[in-house]
Every structure is written in C-alpha cells, then in structure tokens.
Scaffold this motif. Sequence first.
Motif, PDB file in Angstrom:
ATOM      1  N   ILE A 216       0.609  -1.660  -0.014  1.00 30.77           N
ATOM      2  CA  ILE A 216      -0.162  -0.285  -0.218  1.00 30.77           C
ATOM      3  C   ILE A 216       0.859   1.331   0.133  1.00 30.77           C
ATOM      4  O   ILE A 216       1.023   1.984  -0.823  1.00 30.77           O
ATOM      5  CB  ILE A 216      -1.232  -0.193   1.451  1.00 30.77           C
ATOM      6  CG1 ILE A 216      -2.120  -1.056   0.942  1.00 30.77           C
ATOM      7  CG2 ILE A 216      -2.120   1.457   1.250  1.00 30.77           C
ATOM      8  CD1 ILE A 216      -3.028  -1.028   1.991  1.00 30.77           C
ATOM      9  N   GLU A 217       2.044   0.999   0.547  1.00 35.78           N
ATOM     10  CA  GLU A 217       2.304   2.368   1.126  1.00 35.78           C
ATOM     11  C   GLU A 217       4.107   2.994   0.181  1.00 35.78           C
ATOM     12  O   GLU A 217       4.127   4.005  -0.563  1.00 35.78           O
ATOM     13  CB  GLU A 217       3.431   2.376   2.974  1.00 35.78           C
ATOM     14  CG  GLU A 217       2.181   2.391   3.609  1.00 35.78           C
ATOM     15  CD  GLU A 217       2.887   2.505   4.820  1.00 35.78           C
ATOM     16  OE1 GLU A 217       4.196   2.503   4.734  1.00 35.78           O
ATOM     17  OE2 GLU A 217       1.855   2.246   5.763  1.00 35.78           O
ATOM     18  N   ARG A 218       4.165   2.434  -0.506  1.00 40.07           N
ATOM     19  CA  ARG A 218       5.153   1.956  -1.446  1.00 40.07           C
ATOM     20  C   ARG A 218       5.130   1.526  -3.077  1.00 40.07           C
ATOM     21  O   ARG A 218       4.707   0.107  -2.968  1.00 40.07           O
ATOM     22  CB  ARG A 218       6.592   1.363  -0.809  1.00 40.07           C
ATOM     23  CG  ARG A 218       6.946   1.824  -0.068  1.00 40.07           C
ATOM     24  CD  ARG A 218       8.315   0.860   0.722  1.00 40.07           C
ATOM     25  NE  ARG A 218       9.204   1.411   1.367  1.00 40.07           N
ATOM     26  CZ  ARG A 218       8.605   1.464   2.922  1.00 40.07           C
ATOM     27  NH1 ARG A 218       7.479   0.219   2.811  1.00 40.07           N
ATOM     28  NH2 ARG A 218       8.761   2.083   3.658  1.00 40.07           N
ATOM     29  N   GLU A 219       5.665   1.932  -3.795  1.00 45.52           N
ATOM     30  CA  GLU A 219       4.934   1.074  -5.162  1.00 45.52           C
ATOM     31  C   GLU A 219       6.176   0.352  -5.544  1.00 45.52           C
ATOM     32  O   GLU A 219       7.129   0.845  -5.467  1.00 45.52           O
ATOM     33  CB  GLU A 219       5.033   2.669  -6.773  1.00 45.52           C
ATOM     34  CG  GLU A 219       4.977   2.447  -7.842  1.00 45.52           C
ATOM     35  CD  GLU A 219       4.864   3.694  -9.016  1.00 45.52           C
ATOM     36  OE1 GLU A 219       5.269   3.120  -9.975  1.00 45.52           O
ATOM     37  OE2 GLU A 219       4.579   4.306  -8.292  1.00 45.52           O
ATOM     38  N   MET A 220       6.068  -0.623  -6.313  1.00 46.01           N
ATOM     39  CA  MET A 220       7.080  -1.905  -6.326  1.00 46.01           C
ATOM     40  C   MET A 220       7.184  -1.156  -8.238  1.00 46.01           C
ATOM     41  O   MET A 220       6.437  -2.638  -8.372  1.00 46.01           O
ATOM     42  CB  MET A 220       6.574  -2.996  -6.092  1.00 46.01           C
ATOM     43  CG  MET A 220       6.852  -3.150  -4.694  1.00 46.01           C
ATOM     44  SD  MET A 220       7.316  -3.279  -3.475  1.00 46.01           S
ATOM     45  CE  MET A 220       8.135  -4.879  -4.315  1.00 46.01           C
ATOM     46  N   PRO A 221       7.999  -0.549  -8.672  1.00 50.00           N
ATOM     47  CA  PRO A 221       8.476  -0.371 -10.043  1.00 50.00           C
ATOM     48  C   PRO A 221       8.693  -2.067 -10.655  1.00 50.00           C
ATOM     49  O   PRO A 221       9.436  -3.153 -10.068  1.00 50.00           O
ATOM     50  CB  PRO A 221       9.650   0.714 -10.238  1.00 50.00           C
ATOM     51  CG  PRO A 221       9.463   0.910  -8.856  1.00 50.00           C
ATOM     52  CD  PRO A 221       9.104  -0.266  -8.125  1.00 50.00           C
ATOM     53  N   GLU A 222       8.086  -2.253 -11.984  1.00 48.75           N
ATOM     54  CA  GLU A 222       8.546  -3.543 -12.092  1.00 48.75           C
ATOM     55  C   GLU A 222       9.888  -4.152 -13.241  1.00 48.75           C
ATOM     56  O   GLU A 222      10.487  -4.727 -12.541  1.00 48.75           O
ATOM     57  CB  GLU A 222       7.120  -3.680 -13.377  1.00 48.75           C
ATOM     58  CG  GLU A 222       7.118  -5.521 -13.842  1.00 48.75           C
ATOM     59  CD  GLU A 222       7.052  -5.587 -15.338  1.00 48.75           C
ATOM     60  OE1 GLU A 222       6.916  -6.063 -16.480  1.00 48.75           O
ATOM     61  OE2 GLU A 222       5.895  -4.287 -15.835  1.00 48.75           O
ATOM     62  N   THR A 223      10.794  -2.919 -13.159  1.00 42.91           N
ATOM     63  CA  THR A 223      11.689  -2.811 -13.235  1.00 42.91           C
ATOM     64  C   THR A 223      12.978  -3.241 -12.087  1.00 42.91           C
ATOM     65  O   THR A 223      13.564  -4.097 -12.402  1.00 42.91           O
ATOM     66  CB  THR A 223      12.329  -1.342 -14.232  1.00 42.91           C
ATOM     67  OG1 THR A 223      12.353  -0.816 -12.766  1.00 42.91           O
ATOM     68  CG2 THR A 223      11.850  -1.287 -14.531  1.00 42.91           C
ATOM     69  N   ASP A 224      12.187  -2.905 -10.991  1.00 45.48           N
ATOM     70  CA  ASP A 224      12.875  -2.868  -9.756  1.00 45.48           C
ATOM     71  C   ASP A 224      13.157  -4.279  -9.465  1.00 45.48           C
ATOM     72  O   ASP A 224      14.223  -5.289  -9.006  1.00 45.48           O
ATOM     73  CB  ASP A 224      12.495  -2.263  -8.377  1.00 45.48           C
ATOM     74  CG  ASP A 224      13.156  -1.179  -8.600  1.00 45.48           C
ATOM     75  OD1 ASP A 224      13.365  -0.689  -9.709  1.00 45.48           O
ATOM     76  OD2 ASP A 224      12.278   0.142  -7.641  1.00 45.48           O
ATOM     77  N   ILE A 225      11.794  -5.417  -9.629  1.00 52.58           N
ATOM     78  CA  ILE A 225      11.793  -6.871  -9.369  1.00 52.58           C
ATOM     79  C   ILE A 225      12.566  -7.695 -10.385  1.00 52.58           C
ATOM     80  O   ILE A 225      13.512  -8.288 -10.242  1.00 52.58           O
ATOM     81  CB  ILE A 225      10.070  -7.457  -9.153  1.00 52.58           C
ATOM     82  CG1 ILE A 225       9.231  -6.729  -8.487  1.00 52.58           C
ATOM     83  CG2 ILE A 225      10.001  -8.947  -9.471  1.00 52.58           C
ATOM     84  CD1 ILE A 225       8.070  -6.324  -8.451  1.00 52.58           C
TER      85      ILE A 225
END
Length: 173
Positions: free
Chosen positions: A146-155
Amino acid sequence: MVKAPEKFLNEYLSHEKGFSGKKGTRGPKIQIRKVSDEEFTRFKQNLQIIWGIYCTPEIKDILSRKHKIHFLNIEGANASLNLSYVDKGIFMEYEVNTGSKKELAGAQVYKQGGMSLNRYFTSITGMEELLRTTNVALQAVVDVLIEREMPETDIWNAIAKGAQIQQSMAPCI
C-alpha cells in the motif's frame, strides 16, 4: 432393515443445541482496512505486477531449473518475511515475534511458517481478504504494497542479479 428409535432425531438435535449454545450467532465482524482510492490503486497495481511477472515464460523457465526465486524481503517491528516465486505460485516464509514469556524467563518467542499467497494475488475478493487479515505477517505485506510503489523494473533487476528487494517497515507509534 435398520430403523432409528422414536424421537431419535429430536433428541439428537436438542443435544446439538446444548453443545453449541451460540447457534446462528456470528463472531465479531473483522473490519476491512481503510485505504484511500490512491492507496487501493497502488495496492492493486503492485499485486498485479508481482503476479504478472510470475506468469511470464522467463520466470517459468527459471523455476523449472531453480524451483525458488526470492524477490522481496520485508523487515517489520513484529515480523520479517521473504516472498518467493515457486513452481505453484507466490510463497511467503515468515517469522513473527509473539512476545516474551514469563515462564521462559522473559525470552522472546517467535513463530515461523510459510504460506502460499496465490489467492490474494489473483482476484478482487483475495485482495479484500488481504486488507481484512489479522495475520501479522500478511499485514506487513499489505503495509509495503500500500505504502510503496513496486516498479516492475526493480523486481526484474533484483531477480536478474539474484538479489532481493529490501523493504523495512517503521514501527507504528
């Protein structure tokens, strides 16, 4: 032919009522976590990105050889957990601090376990269940998503490097 005694069913049903005592009553209703539209959108998007990456042929190919891909590590005040892609979906390994015990000279007691998270990632009702959960480990996942955006590129970068995305949750005061 076998035949039940007279009034057997009535006697059985009265016996059942005596044991349950609370027939027809429900326990306290668990409240769904209050989130803004923006937070819910980010939460839903993060769940979709994580599930979408799992469904790619590249991840399936890696899993056919490696069987587990760690991609997210979350450290919280009361829980630490790792999310991984496995053959059958997304798996969470966790350790939850259940507090200290007097009878163990004040020692901290931890509960360890693991669970499949697929049902939370694949439907709207699963997302709502995740927002409603009382499980401390699942609440830590919800907080991060909820609090942090998880960019696809980071994963993708974390998986490519054989590393994990590190997230920590500050204790609530």
